[in-house]
Design a protein around this motif. Structure first.
Motif, PDB file in Angstrom:
ATOM      1  N   THR A 146       0.817  -1.221   0.000  1.00 26.41           N
ATOM      2  CA  THR A 146       0.000   0.000   0.000  1.00 26.41           C
ATOM      3  C   THR A 146       0.850   1.270   0.000  1.00 26.41           C
ATOM      4  O   THR A 146       0.320   2.364  -0.206  1.00 26.41           O
ATOM      5  N   LEU A 147       2.149   1.140   0.245  1.00 24.44           N
ATOM      6  CA  LEU A 147       3.021   2.319   0.340  1.00 24.44           C
ATOM      7  C   LEU A 147       3.423   2.815  -1.038  1.00 24.44           C
ATOM      8  O   LEU A 147       3.557   2.031  -1.983  1.00 24.44           O
ATOM      9  N   ASP A 148       3.633   4.089  -1.142  1.00 28.88           N
ATOM     10  CA  ASP A 148       4.011   4.735  -2.396  1.00 28.88           C
ATOM     11  C   ASP A 148       5.535   4.827  -2.482  1.00 28.88           C
ATOM     12  O   ASP A 148       6.153   5.665  -1.811  1.00 28.88           O
ATOM     13  N   LEU A 149       6.135   3.947  -3.306  1.00 31.53           N
ATOM     14  CA  LEU A 149       7.596   3.945  -3.452  1.00 31.53           C
ATOM     15  C   LEU A 149       8.113   5.255  -4.028  1.00 31.53           C
ATOM     16  O   LEU A 149       9.198   5.717  -3.664  1.00 31.53           O
ATOM     17  N   GLY A 150       7.341   5.866  -4.915  1.00 29.31           N
ATOM     18  CA  GLY A 150       7.756   7.139  -5.503  1.00 29.31           C
ATOM     19  C   GLY A 150       7.884   8.228  -4.454  1.00 29.31           C
ATOM     20  O   GLY A 150       8.848   8.999  -4.449  1.00 29.31           O
ATOM     21  N   SER A 151       6.937   8.269  -3.534  1.00 30.64           N
ATOM     22  CA  SER A 151       6.978   9.252  -2.457  1.00 30.64           C
ATOM     23  C   SER A 151       8.176   8.995  -1.550  1.00 30.64           C
ATOM     24  O   SER A 151       8.882   9.927  -1.145  1.00 30.64           O
ATOM     25  N   GLY A 152       8.420   7.732  -1.238  1.00 30.60           N
ATOM     26  CA  GLY A 152       9.574   7.387  -0.410  1.00 30.60           C
ATOM     27  C   GLY A 152      10.892   7.736  -1.081  1.00 30.60           C
ATOM     28  O   GLY A 152      11.821   8.237  -0.439  1.00 30.60           O
ATOM     29  N   ALA A 153      10.975   7.490  -2.388  1.00 33.80           N
ATOM     30  CA  ALA A 153      12.191   7.833  -3.129  1.00 33.80           C
ATOM     31  C   ALA A 153      12.383   9.343  -3.197  1.00 33.80           C
ATOM     32  O   ALA A 153      13.512   9.850  -3.057  1.00 33.80           O
ATOM     33  N   LEU A 154      11.292  10.071  -3.398  1.00 35.94           N
ATOM     34  CA  LEU A 154      11.365  11.538  -3.397  1.00 35.94           C
ATOM     35  C   LEU A 154      11.853  12.043  -2.043  1.00 35.94           C
ATOM     36  O   LEU A 154      12.711  12.927  -1.975  1.00 35.94           O
ATOM     37  N   THR A 165      13.721  10.486   0.041  1.00 36.91           N
ATOM     38  CA  THR A 165      15.147  10.164   0.138  1.00 36.91           C
ATOM     39  C   THR A 165      15.975  11.231  -0.580  1.00 36.91           C
ATOM     40  O   THR A 165      16.963  11.735  -0.037  1.00 36.91           O
ATOM     41  N   ALA A 166      15.559  11.584  -1.794  1.00 32.59           N
ATOM     42  CA  ALA A 166      16.283  12.604  -2.561  1.00 32.59           C
ATOM     43  C   ALA A 166      16.264  13.950  -1.847  1.00 32.59           C
ATOM     44  O   ALA A 166      17.276  14.659  -1.799  1.00 32.59           O
ATOM     45  N   VAL A 167      15.118  14.300  -1.262  1.00 28.47           N
ATOM     46  CA  VAL A 167      14.989  15.581  -0.556  1.00 28.47           C
ATOM     47  C   VAL A 167      15.925  15.625   0.650  1.00 28.47           C
ATOM     48  O   VAL A 167      16.607  16.633   0.895  1.00 28.47           O
ATOM     49  N   LEU A 168      15.982  14.534   1.410  1.00 26.66           N
ATOM     50  CA  LEU A 168      16.871  14.515   2.575  1.00 26.66           C
ATOM     51  C   LEU A 168      18.345  14.538   2.164  1.00 26.66           C
ATOM     52  O   LEU A 168      19.170  15.190   2.822  1.00 26.66           O
ATOM     53  N   LEU A 169      18.684  13.845   1.089  1.00 25.68           N
ATOM     54  CA  LEU A 169      20.073  13.887   0.604  1.00 25.68           C
ATOM     55  C   LEU A 169      20.436  15.294   0.132  1.00 25.68           C
ATOM     56  O   LEU A 169      21.548  15.773   0.380  1.00 25.68           O
ATOM     57  N   LEU A 170      19.503  15.950  -0.535  1.00 29.49           N
ATOM     58  CA  LEU A 170      19.728  17.338  -0.952  1.00 29.49           C
ATOM     59  C   LEU A 170      19.912  18.229   0.276  1.00 29.49           C
ATOM     60  O   LEU A 170      20.770  19.116   0.297  1.00 29.49           O
ATOM     61  N   GLY A 171      19.135  17.982   1.322  1.00 26.45           N
ATOM     62  CA  GLY A 171      19.287  18.727   2.562  1.00 26.45           C
ATOM     63  C   GLY A 171      20.651  18.511   3.195  1.00 26.45           C
ATOM     64  O   GLY A 171      21.258  19.452   3.722  1.00 26.45           O
ATOM     65  N   SER A 172      21.167  17.291   3.129  1.00 27.93           N
ATOM     66  CA  SER A 172      22.506  17.019   3.663  1.00 27.93           C
ATOM     67  C   SER A 172      23.572  17.768   2.878  1.00 27.93           C
ATOM     68  O   SER A 172      24.524  18.306   3.452  1.00 27.93           O
ATOM     69  N   TRP A 173      23.398  17.789   1.574  1.00 22.76           N
ATOM     70  CA  TRP A 173      24.342  18.552   0.746  1.00 22.76           C
ATOM     71  C   TRP A 173      24.273  20.034   1.109  1.00 22.76           C
ATOM     72  O   TRP A 173      25.301  20.693   1.279  1.00 22.76           O
ATOM     73  N   LEU A 206      19.402   7.774   9.003  1.00 25.40           N
ATOM     74  CA  LEU A 206      18.344   6.889   9.492  1.00 25.40           C
ATOM     75  C   LEU A 206      17.279   6.651   8.426  1.00 25.40           C
ATOM     76  O   LEU A 206      16.780   5.534   8.285  1.00 25.40           O
ATOM     77  N   TRP A 207      16.940   7.679   7.652  1.00 27.87           N
ATOM     78  CA  TRP A 207      15.957   7.491   6.585  1.00 27.87           C
ATOM     79  C   TRP A 207      16.513   6.577   5.491  1.00 27.87           C
ATOM     80  O   TRP A 207      15.777   5.776   4.915  1.00 27.87           O
ATOM     81  N   ILE A 208      17.800   6.678   5.219  1.00 30.55           N
ATOM     82  CA  ILE A 208      18.417   5.840   4.185  1.00 30.55           C
ATOM     83  C   ILE A 208      18.316   4.360   4.562  1.00 30.55           C
ATOM     84  O   ILE A 208      18.249   3.492   3.692  1.00 30.55           O
ATOM     85  N   VAL A 209      18.272   4.063   5.856  1.00 26.43           N
ATOM     86  CA  VAL A 209      18.045   2.681   6.303  1.00 26.43           C
ATOM     87  C   VAL A 209      16.547   2.383   6.362  1.00 26.43           C
ATOM     88  O   VAL A 209      16.091   1.328   5.929  1.00 26.43           O
ATOM     89  N   LEU A 210      15.768   3.329   6.874  1.00 26.95           N
ATOM     90  CA  LEU A 210      14.333   3.131   7.067  1.00 26.95           C
ATOM     91  C   LEU A 210      13.600   2.926   5.740  1.00 26.95           C
ATOM     92  O   LEU A 210      12.752   2.033   5.637  1.00 26.95           O
ATOM     93  N   PHE A 211      13.926   3.720   4.735  1.00 32.04           N
ATOM     94  CA  PHE A 211      13.202   3.638   3.462  1.00 32.04           C
ATOM     95  C   PHE A 211      13.271   2.246   2.832  1.00 32.04           C
ATOM     96  O   PHE A 211      12.227   1.642   2.562  1.00 32.04           O
ATOM     97  N   PRO A 212      14.459   1.682   2.607  1.00 34.17           N
ATOM     98  CA  PRO A 212      14.450   0.342   2.009  1.00 34.17           C
ATOM     99  C   PRO A 212      13.858  -0.720   2.930  1.00 34.17           C
ATOM    100  O   PRO A 212      13.164  -1.626   2.466  1.00 34.17           O
ATOM    101  N   LEU A 213      14.091  -0.592   4.236  1.00 35.51           N
ATOM    102  CA  LEU A 213      13.587  -1.595   5.170  1.00 35.51           C
ATOM    103  C   LEU A 213      12.062  -1.629   5.180  1.00 35.51           C
ATOM    104  O   LEU A 213      11.451  -2.691   5.096  1.00 35.51           O
ATOM    105  N   VAL A 214      11.439  -0.469   5.268  1.00 37.68           N
ATOM    106  CA  VAL A 214       9.984  -0.412   5.406  1.00 37.68           C
ATOM    107  C   VAL A 214       9.269  -0.419   4.063  1.00 37.68           C
ATOM    108  O   VAL A 214       8.237  -1.045   3.890  1.00 37.68           O
ATOM    109  N   TYR A 215       9.827   0.275   3.064  1.00 35.08           N
ATOM    110  CA  TYR A 215       9.138   0.459   1.790  1.00 35.08           C
ATOM    111  C   TYR A 215       9.503  -0.572   0.728  1.00 35.08           C
ATOM    112  O   TYR A 215       8.680  -0.890  -0.118  1.00 35.08           O
TER     113      TYR A 215
END
Length: 196
Positions: free
Chosen positions: A57-65, A67-75, A184-193
């Motif tokens: 039921t989870l939206d992989l596209g939203s989870g991937a987005l 992930t990209a947003v948080l990586l951009l924030g880290s940069w 933590l999200w980089i681990v959480l996203f693949p684990l949960v989604y």
């Protein structure tokens, strides 16, 4: 007994930037998430059909987005703190605000996802998968919110040039917290989604 470090190896040592108390908090939070990740994996091994249905039921596209947003924030936060360290105050403030904005985008995306899940009848008590889904993602959301508030505070304080060249202890501390949230999200996203 051998010394822990020789003078030559001390020069080569990696400097731990930020406040020691924050690093202790990061260690505790990482351990807490790690235990939750292990509990999630154990529960999934006990109820694979329930977890597969929930993950479907989870939206992989939203989870991937996200992930990209948080990586951009880290940069952005890394660039911002580096700019402050080099005496480029305006660029430093922009980097901190950029990371805070990425956090807000993440929070907005999660709010939409939660709304969609609850509208479909999936709440904390639906089944074991959704209990873990809301627990893990909700705990992470609280950390993102804390990071956004800290980044905004640093950006507001940095406007007056309070961090002189090379003196970025407070921004380094906040950046370390942001990077933990990202990791933590980089681990959480693949684990949960993703992982089935």
């Amino acid at each position: 007994m051998l010394p822990l470090a020789t003078p030559a190896s001390q020069a080569d040592a990696v400097e731990l930037r930020g406040d020691l108390a924050m690093w202790l908090l990061i260690g505790i939070e990482t351990l807490s998430f790690g235990l939750l990740f292990l509990a999630f994996a154990f529960a999934r091994s006990r109820e694979p059909a329930v977890f597969a249905a929930g993950q479907g039921t989870l939206d992989l596209g939203s989870g991937a987005l996200n992930t990209a947003v948080l990586l951009l924030g880290s940069w952005a936060v890394a660039r911002g703190v580096h700019a402050l360290r080099c005496g480029r105050n305006r660029s430093g403030v922009a980097g901190l605000w950029g990371a805070a904005l990425c956090g807000l985008v993440f929070l907005g995306s999660k709010a939409l996802e939660y709304r969609k899940m609850t509208a479909a009848g999936h709440d904390l008590a639906t089944d074991t998968f959704f209990t873990f889904y809301y627990l893990l993602t909700g705990f992470h959301v609280m950390h993102v919110l804390a990071a956004v508030l800290m980044l905004a505070g640093m950006a507001l304080l940095a406007r007056d040039g309070r961090w002189s060249r090379g003196d970025t202890h407070a921004p380094d501390t906040v950046a370390a917290f942001w990077h933990m949230v990202d990791l933590l999200w980089i681990v959480l996203f693949p684990l949960v989604y993703v992982l089935r």
